[in-house]
Design an enzyme around this catalytic site. Structure first.
Site, PDB file in Angstrom:
ATOM      1  N   ASN A  47      18.911   0.936 -71.317  1.00 38.69           N
ATOM      2  CA  ASN A  47      18.524   2.308 -71.627  1.00 38.69           C
ATOM      3  C   ASN A  47      17.489   2.836 -70.644  1.00 38.69           C
ATOM      4  O   ASN A  47      17.453   4.032 -70.347  1.00 38.69           O
ATOM      5  CB  ASN A  47      17.975   2.397 -73.059  1.00 38.69           C
ATOM      6  CG  ASN A  47      19.071   2.402 -74.100  1.00 38.69           C
ATOM      7  OD1 ASN A  47      20.106   3.037 -73.941  1.00 38.69           O
ATOM      8  ND2 ASN A  47      18.856   1.682 -75.187  1.00 38.69           N
ATOM      9  N   HIS A  57       9.832  -3.958 -66.592  1.00 38.95           N
ATOM     10  CA  HIS A  57      10.503  -2.827 -65.959  1.00 38.95           C
ATOM     11  C   HIS A  57       9.706  -2.432 -64.713  1.00 38.95           C
ATOM     12  O   HIS A  57       8.512  -2.131 -64.797  1.00 38.95           O
ATOM     13  CB  HIS A  57      10.585  -1.635 -66.919  1.00 38.95           C
ATOM     14  CG  HIS A  57      11.249  -1.973 -68.216  1.00 38.95           C
ATOM     15  ND1 HIS A  57      12.592  -2.243 -68.316  1.00 38.95           N
ATOM     16  CD2 HIS A  57      10.742  -2.101 -69.469  1.00 38.95           C
ATOM     17  CE1 HIS A  57      12.896  -2.520 -69.575  1.00 38.95           C
ATOM     18  NE2 HIS A  57      11.788  -2.447 -70.286  1.00 38.95           N
ATOM     19  N   ALA A  83      10.731   2.516 -73.173  1.00 39.38           N
ATOM     20  CA  ALA A  83       9.953   1.373 -72.702  1.00 39.38           C
ATOM     21  C   ALA A  83       9.366   1.565 -71.314  1.00 39.38           C
ATOM     22  O   ALA A  83       8.768   0.639 -70.765  1.00 39.38           O
ATOM     23  CB  ALA A  83      10.837   0.122 -72.715  1.00 39.38           C
TER      24      ALA A  83
END
Length: 274
Positions: A197, A227, A131
């Protein structure tokens, strides 16, 4: 291509749907390793919804059976326990494995075991960007040393359900952003295995688990799974912010994670890899 999948949950189902839509021709063979209690249901879905993905498709329940079908590439998308149980023998058999559950490598002993299995088998453990972007640059800068990496992961409050955040906060009642975790990437990946992750990916690509600083945030205004990270090195400085839509079947997973795995598969099949 002979493809193996470990897991048949949300990520695997989304991936198979994308393969059905984007492949120029069906896979030669598809082997899915599922939980024994899900074997019949998995077989039915493969024959129904995903019949066009591969010319042949079979369901197995352990790594030994998976290896018997000679996959050329295996994708793990079933969680940390599946990495522990199934990935070492696949690597040892000389087959490359794409690991989605990268946070599992926060266990130093498991990381060492997987590296040793890959060396012994002459295979590769492939860690997709998932991601987050800029992993190529981070890994390149890491060779020079002296990295400072700071990561902040923000998700809507209910995306943190089932994690330690639930004990610290009333997730359903938040009206503003709350940072509920501050620590290392190793701690984040250990305590939030389905949500961190990205922190593990950044750590493995760059400064390491102990030197990568992580903040996790529950934010009712978050537009999705956000993120953000910054990198300072002797060679360059950069920062990145990515707003990912959550996967339709799992708010904890960004849908771009699936496309990252799809890219790895298409790079194996196509005439050009990028």
């Amino acid at each position: 291509m002979r493809l193996g999948l470990i897991g048949f949950g949300n990520i695997a189902l989304t991936l198979l749907g994308q393969l059905a839509e984007t492949l120029d021709a069906p896979l030669e063979h598809l082997t899915v390793l599922s939980l024994p209690e899900m074997e019949a249901e998995t077989e039915a879905r493969l024959k129904g919804d995903f019949a066009s993905v591969a010319r042949e498709a079979v369901v197995v329940t352990d790594a030994r059976e998976l290896l018997a079908h000679r996959p050329g590439l295996v994708v793990e998308c079933a969680g940390h326990a599946a990495v522990v149980a199934h990935v070492p023998p696949v690597l040892h058999a000389g087959i490359d494995v794409v690991i989605v559950s990268i946070g599992a490598l926060s266990d130093a002993a498991l990381e060492a075991e997987l590296r040793a299995a890959a060396i012994a088998g002459g295979s590769r453990l492939i860690l997709p960007a998932g991601a987050v972007g800029g992993i190529d640059l981070l890994a390149a800068l890491g060779a020079a040393g002296g990295l400072e990496v700071r990561y902040r992961g923000s998700k809507p409050p209910l995306a943190w359900s089932g994690t330690p955040a639930e004990q610290a906060l009333d997730l359903g009642a938040l009206s503003e952003a709350v940072t509920f975790f501050t620590g290392t990437a190793r701690e984040a990946a250990r305590d939030f295995p389905k949500n961190a992750n990205v922190a593990a990916t950044l750590a493995l690509a760059g400064a390491g688990f102990e030197a990568t600083h992580v903040e996790l945030v529950a934010d009712p205004a978050a537009p999705g799974n956000v993120h953000e990270y910054s990198v300072v090195s002797p060679l360059a400085k950069y920062s990145m912010r990515i707003e990912n839509l959550p996967s339709a079947g799992n708010a904890k997973t960004s849908v771009s994670t699936v496309y990252s795995v799809l890219r790895e598969i298409r790079n194996r099949i196509g005439p050009v890899a990028i």
